[in-house]
Structure formats: C-alpha cells, structure tokens
Design a protein around this motif. Structure first.
Motif, short mmCIF file in Angstrom:
data_model
loop_
_atom_site.label_atom_id
_atom_site.label_comp_id
_atom_site.label_asym_id
_atom_site.label_seq_id
_atom_site.Cartn_x
_atom_site.Cartn_y
_atom_site.Cartn_z
N VAL A 234 54.36 45.66 39.25
CA VAL A 234 55.45 45.88 38.28
C VAL A 234 56.72 45.18 38.73
N ARG A 235 57.00 45.21 40.03
CA ARG A 235 58.27 44.69 40.53
C ARG A 235 58.23 43.20 40.89
N GLU A 236 57.07 42.68 41.31
CA GLU A 236 57.05 41.35 41.90
C GLU A 236 56.12 40.35 41.21
N MET A 237 55.25 40.79 40.30
CA MET A 237 54.28 39.88 39.70
C MET A 237 54.31 40.01 38.18
N PRO A 238 55.34 39.49 37.52
CA PRO A 238 55.48 39.66 36.08
C PRO A 238 54.37 39.00 35.27
N CYS A 239 53.87 37.86 35.71
CA CYS A 239 52.81 37.18 34.95
C CYS A 239 51.51 37.97 35.01
N THR A 240 51.18 38.47 36.20
CA THR A 240 49.99 39.31 36.32
C THR A 240 50.15 40.58 35.50
N MET A 241 51.36 41.15 35.52
CA MET A 241 51.63 42.36 34.73
C MET A 241 51.45 42.09 33.25
N LYS A 242 51.90 40.92 32.80
CA LYS A 242 51.75 40.59 31.38
C LYS A 242 50.29 40.44 31.00
N ALA A 243 49.51 39.71 31.84
CA ALA A 243 48.08 39.55 31.55
C ALA A 243 47.37 40.90 31.59
N PHE A 244 47.82 41.75 32.49
CA PHE A 244 47.27 43.11 32.60
C PHE A 244 47.59 43.90 31.35
N THR A 245 48.83 43.85 30.90
CA THR A 245 49.26 44.60 29.71
C THR A 245 48.57 44.09 28.45
N LEU A 246 48.30 42.80 28.39
CA LEU A 246 47.59 42.23 27.24
C LEU A 246 46.09 42.52 27.28
N GLY A 247 45.62 43.12 28.36
CA GLY A 247 44.21 43.45 28.48
C GLY A 247 43.35 42.29 28.94
N GLN A 248 43.95 41.21 29.42
CA GLN A 248 43.19 40.03 29.80
C GLN A 248 42.55 40.16 31.18
N ILE A 249 43.14 40.97 32.06
CA ILE A 249 42.54 41.22 33.36
C ILE A 249 42.49 42.73 33.56
N ASN A 250 41.57 43.19 34.39
CA ASN A 250 41.44 44.62 34.62
C ASN A 250 42.18 45.03 35.90
N GLU A 251 42.16 46.34 36.17
CA GLU A 251 42.90 46.88 37.30
C GLU A 251 42.38 46.33 38.62
N TYR A 252 41.07 46.16 38.73
CA TYR A 252 40.50 45.69 39.98
C TYR A 252 40.94 44.26 40.28
N ARG A 253 40.92 43.39 39.29
CA ARG A 253 41.33 42.01 39.53
C ARG A 253 42.82 41.93 39.83
N ALA A 254 43.61 42.76 39.18
CA ALA A 254 45.04 42.80 39.50
C ALA A 254 45.25 43.24 40.94
N SER A 255 44.48 44.23 41.39
CA SER A 255 44.62 44.69 42.77
C SER A 255 44.18 43.62 43.76
N GLN A 256 43.20 42.81 43.39
CA GLN A 256 42.76 41.73 44.28
C GLN A 256 43.84 40.66 44.43
N LEU A 257 44.55 40.37 43.34
CA LEU A 257 45.65 39.41 43.43
C LEU A 257 46.77 39.95 44.32
N VAL A 258 47.03 41.24 44.19
CA VAL A 258 48.05 41.86 45.05
C VAL A 258 47.63 41.77 46.52
N SER A 259 46.36 42.06 46.79
CA SER A 259 45.86 42.03 48.16
C SER A 259 45.90 40.62 48.75
N GLU A 260 45.51 39.63 47.97
CA GLU A 260 45.44 38.26 48.48
C GLU A 260 46.80 37.63 48.68
#
Length: 592
Positions: A234-260
């Motif tokens: 929410v605070r540092e990855m606005p593009c990932t948050m937008k793709a997440f909000t649009l339903g284009q990526i799921n929670e697991y893939r978002a968490s993997q991007l955060v981890s990497e």
C-alpha cells in the motif's frame, strides 16, 4: 415434486449486486480523489453481505446430478453400441466359418462388452436415482424419460461458466486488495490509539497483527505476514497495488513481489514495481515463477551487492520443521542451501536407483524416504569403513569378534543400508485403556500433532508382534476425563517429564496454542487472569500458548476470561481484543 432448474443458469445475476461489484475498482481508485471515507466501508460491508448471499444461493446440487446422469447415460448408450458391434462381428465370423481361435476371441470380446454395458447401465440408473433423491425430476415436457431432464442441460453453458469463474477470480483478487488497504489503515489507526493511550514508543504496534489474524481466521504468524504485505504494497508499490485492485494479480503473487524486493531501497523497489506491474494487463499474463524470476533479475541489475548480501544472509535462515499430513503422516521440511539440497537429493536418488537395480520391490520414493530416515535415526558416522562417500554401508563391512555389530545392523559389502528403526525419543500419546489393552478402535492423540488410529498407537507402544519389535521403555500414566465432555480432570503424578505438574496437565489438556486459529506448539504457560490482577496459579486459571500469542495478550486492550463449561462442553476461554471483538478458544476433547 420436481425442482426447477436454478435461475442463474443462462440468466443475469442480481443487477444491483453486479453493479456494486463493477464499482470495486472505482472505489479503490477514489481513495486519492477526496471521497468520504466513512461511506466506503459501509458500502463495502453491504456489498460483502450481498456477495455472501449470492454465493450461498449459487449452487444447486440437482443441476450437477443431471449432468452426472447425462454423462452416465451417454456412456451406457455407447457401451450398448459396442455390444451391438461385437455381436455383428461375431455373427459374421460364424457365417464365414472363421477358425476356432478367431471365434473364441470374438466371443470373449462380446462377453466383455456385455459386462461393461451392464455395469454402465447400472451406474446410469444410480445416477438417475440421485436426481430423484435430491427432489429433482427426470424427463421433461411430456417427452420420454431419458433418466435426466434435457431442459436443465440446455441452461448450462461452458463458456458462461468460464466467464463466471474468471470474473470471480478477478473480483476475489480485488477484494483481497481492499483487505490489504483496510489492514494498512487499521495498523495506522491502532498505532495512533496506542500512542494516545500512553503506550511506550518501543511497544507501539504490539498485538495489532494478532487482531488481524483473528479477523481473518489465520495464525499469528500468518497475520504478521499479511500485515507486512499490506504495509509495503500500500505504501511503497503503487503499480502492484493497482494491478492487485484491478484483479490482475492475486495476493500470493503480490506477496512474492514484496519478498523479492525486500532488500532494495525505496527507489529501486519502485523501479521494479513500475517495470513489472506498470502495465496491469501485461502483469496478468505472467506466471508466478516467471514474475519472481523477472523480479530477481531486475533486483540484481539494480543492486547486485545487496542481492549477493541477501543470499549470504539467507544461510542463517535455514531450519527444519514438522507439520501434520493426512493418514497419520507428516511433512518434514528443511530450508537448506541449494548446493547441499542438490547433493542430498542426488545421494538419495543414487541409493534408490541402486536398490531398485538390486531387486528392491519398494518404490523409488519409498526407498528415498526410508534412506533419509535411516541416516538421520540409525547411524552416526556415515562415510567410515569400506563404502564410498554416500553409500552408507555402516562403520565397517565385516563384524569383528566381540563386536555388537551384526548383519542386521550393517549389511555386507555392496548392499546399501536403507532400513528404519524406531527412534528412542519420548513421545506423548494419549489413548484409552480399552484401545491399548482391549483392542478397541478409539482414536488416540499424539500430543502436539494430530489424532491417530488405535492400531497405529498400539504399534508405537507395543511394537509389531510379527517382527518381535518392542519399545524398550514405556511409561504409562492414568488420565481422568469427564464422562460427558471428555475434558481432562486429573492425572497420576508418576514419571513426570517436567517438574511442574501443572504445566504437564495443561500441555496434555490444550495440546496446541489455545489462541483461535493458531496451531503453533505450546511454548509458554500463562495465567488467564493475570497474576498481577490477583489470578491464582492453578489449572483452572492456566492455559498453554505459543510465545507470540502470550506476548500479544499482554498488549493494552486484550483480555481473557475463563468460561466454566456446562455439562456437555469442554473448558473454554473467551479472548477479547482492543476493538471489542470476541473469540472463543476451546480445549480439544480427549479420546474415550
């Protein structure tokens, strides 16, 4: 009376609910455009209630039964056609005077076809009976009965179902994104509340992740992960948050991007965020492994030193864990460096292939598992003696006079040692006396893990009578349980594993951390009513918790209270969180 096909097949869902669902993205984007925040949670809660209602009424088992019956009748019809075809071939062969061998083959083929047809017809009849048992009708519109209603099948369309599945997947992802945003808001609000209440700066944030875990029916460990995910995304990855909000990526893939990208600077993380999720539709086409590989590559390009440093630090994160699996099995998991992991797998594979080549009837996976257990349990030095590295033939290949070695422990040269003995490790097993001595089938409890079958429990204590194996030392202790609710009342004090009998009682009673949704092992024993508040150090005022949950309940606003069980209920504890929410923790019943 027959039940009509559900209206959702071939029809449009509730328009109001669908329009609200379509506005999810607009709601999410409006967070930057001055909306009235107080109205959005109310609308989301109403939308959630409507979605739950729609989901609860979506599925009609009668429709599924019609599809199953139609398939069964189709297969039965095809089987009858095979019978007719085999009958024609057999008749023609007889008329043509073919050899006896050919006639016998065709006769066998006809008999086999008739057998399959009879079985298929029986299954079709059973499938039709299921429809009637559910209250559905077979046949329709005065037409001859097909064993199912063709009108129902006409309302089921594969394309529409795929569209529904895809839309729900995107909606589910968007809902998870809103959860992440709500979590970030909750964390910020709770930290502010704690600061205003005078909580020391070092202790601000304590117990917040546990509240989220309870709300999401997750363990505290998972709650912390979800908190960290929401804070970063929410605070540092606005593009990932937008793709997440649009339903284009799921929670697991978002968490993997955060981890990497966890080790990168804010600027570098923003770069990776933009290059992977700047185009949400392109991010949606990436698989999980592909997305992680792309993130790793970009991270290495942006900061190779930090990337290498992270890999070096990862060596300190190695661990081994054990968690229950189905049917009395467990998953033994080890996080170890890549080089050693590859060597271990290669060694086990070589042992298994050699054993199979020597005629071992076990499967390759079974031999690898047995070899792993054998090496960790049975032997100490692995590479001494005449065997090559990894062969594990034992300390020597020939027993010396007066030695305790024997071929039962150390096989002759050239044979790999993959047998498994029972370890001499204390385990706590709770079972009834009639299951142990009388052959009853009452399930037993392996404390800290899961229930196991009575035969498995007896074999752990009494050994295998056929092999003559018997455990050298078994301590028996009587546990007295309530005749109605099976809660633990008392126990013998003999052969205590720990000097504190109350701790042992609570461990046997609670078995796992008593915070709801937390399956962690018991590490600490705590007063339900705090000792400082006058709580007594008694069994009634004690509970077993993991370290994390025990610390969380000491945060401001948390409260636990013992609930006296009724005649038919086990002991329970009510946990109240700072937001006023209430969760009930109940000790599992013991066997008997």
């Amino acid at each position: 009376m027959g039940m009509a096909a559900p209206e959702w097949y071939g029809s449009t869902p509730d328009t109001a609910a669908a329009s609200r669902l379509a506005r999810h993205n607009d709601i999410a984007d409006s967070r930057f455009s001055g909306f009235s925040h107080s109205a959005v949670p109310e609308e989301l809660l109403q939308l959630s209630s409507e979605i739950l209602s729609l989901c609860g009424s979506y599925f009609n088992p009668i429709v599924l039964a019609h599809l199953d019956a139609a398939l069964a009748h189709e297969l039965a019809q095809q089987a009858q056609q095979q019978v007719q075809k085999a009958d024609v071939l057999a008749t023609e062969a007889i008329q043509e005077g073919r050899p006896t061998e050919a006639l016998e083959h065709l006769a066998h083929r006809l008999a086999t076809a008739k057998s399959f047809a009879a079985k298929a017809t029986s299954q079709a009849a059973q499938a039709s009976a299921v429809i009637e048992a559910l209250g559905g009708a077979i046949g329709g519109g005065g037409a001859p009965s097909h064993g199912f209603d063709p009108a129902v099948l006409d309302q089921v369309h594969g394309a529409e179902l795929i569209d529904t599945i895809a839309a729900l997947e995107e909606s589910k992802n968007a809902i998870c994104a809103v959860q992440a945003q709500a979590q970030a808001l909750f964390v910020a609000q709770q930290r502010l509340e704690q600061a205003r209440a005078g909580v020391e700066k070092e202790k601000i944030g304590k117990g917040i992740a546990q509240q989220l875990a309870l709300a999401r029916h997750e363990s505290p460990y998972r709650g912390r992960q979800l908190c960290q995910l929401s804070e970063v995304i929410v605070r540092e990855m606005p593009c990932t948050m937008k793709a997440f909000t649009l339903g284009q990526i799921n929670e697991y893939r978002a968490s993997q991007l955060v981890s990497e990208t966890a080790f990168l600077s804010y600027e570098d993380r923003a770069t990776v965020d933009q290059r992977i999720c700047g185009d949400p539709s392109a991010a949606a086409l990436l698989g999980t492994r592909e997305m992680c590989a792309k993130a790793k590559k970009l991270a290495y390009e942006l900061d190779p030193q930090a990337f290498v440093k992270r890999h070096s630090k990862a060596l300190s994160d190695r661990y081994v864990s054990l968690r229950p699996a189905a049917d009395g099995m467990t998953f033994l998991t080890a996080l170890i460096p890549l080089k050693q992991g590859v060597r271990i797998l290669a060694t086990l594979t070589r042992v298994a292939e050699s054993a199979k080549a020597a005629g071992d009837e076990r499967g390759k996976g079974q031999i690898m598992a047995d070899s792993l257990m054998h090496r960790l349990i049975k032997h100490a030095p692995c590479d001494e003696g005449a065997g090559e590295v990894g062969d594990h033939r034992g300390p020597g290949t020939t027993p010396t006079p007066g030695s305790e070695s024997s071929w039962g422990q150390h096989p002759p040269e050239g044979k790999l040692c993959t047998s498994v003995d029972q370890p001499e490790v204390a385990v706590e097993l709770v079972m009834t006396d009639r299951a142990l001595f009388g052959g009853a089938q009452d399930p037993a409890i392996l404390v800290g893990y899961e229930p196991i079958t009575a035969p498995t429990a007896r074999s752990m204590i009494l050994g295998d009578p056929d092999s003559g194996d018997f455990s050298p030392r078994v301590w028996l202790k009587r546990l007295f349980t309530h005749p109605e609710n099976k809660s633990l009342l008392s126990m013998d004090s003999r052969a205590r594993l720990f000097p504190d009998g109350i701790k042992e009682f609570l461990r046997l009673q609670d078995q796992r951390c008593q915070t709801p949704y937390c399956d962690a092992p018991i590490r600490e024993y705590d007063h339900i009513k705090a000792y400082a508040a006058g709580g007594e150090t008694t069994i009634e005022n004690g509970q077993g918790l993991c370290s994390d949950c025990n610390k969380a309940k000491e945060a401001q606003g948390w409260m636990s209270q013992r609930v006296d069980p009724d005649t038919f209920g086990p002991p329970s504890v009510v946990v109240r969180t700072p937001t006023g929410h209430r969760y009930i923790s109940t000790a599992p019943p013991l066997p008997g």
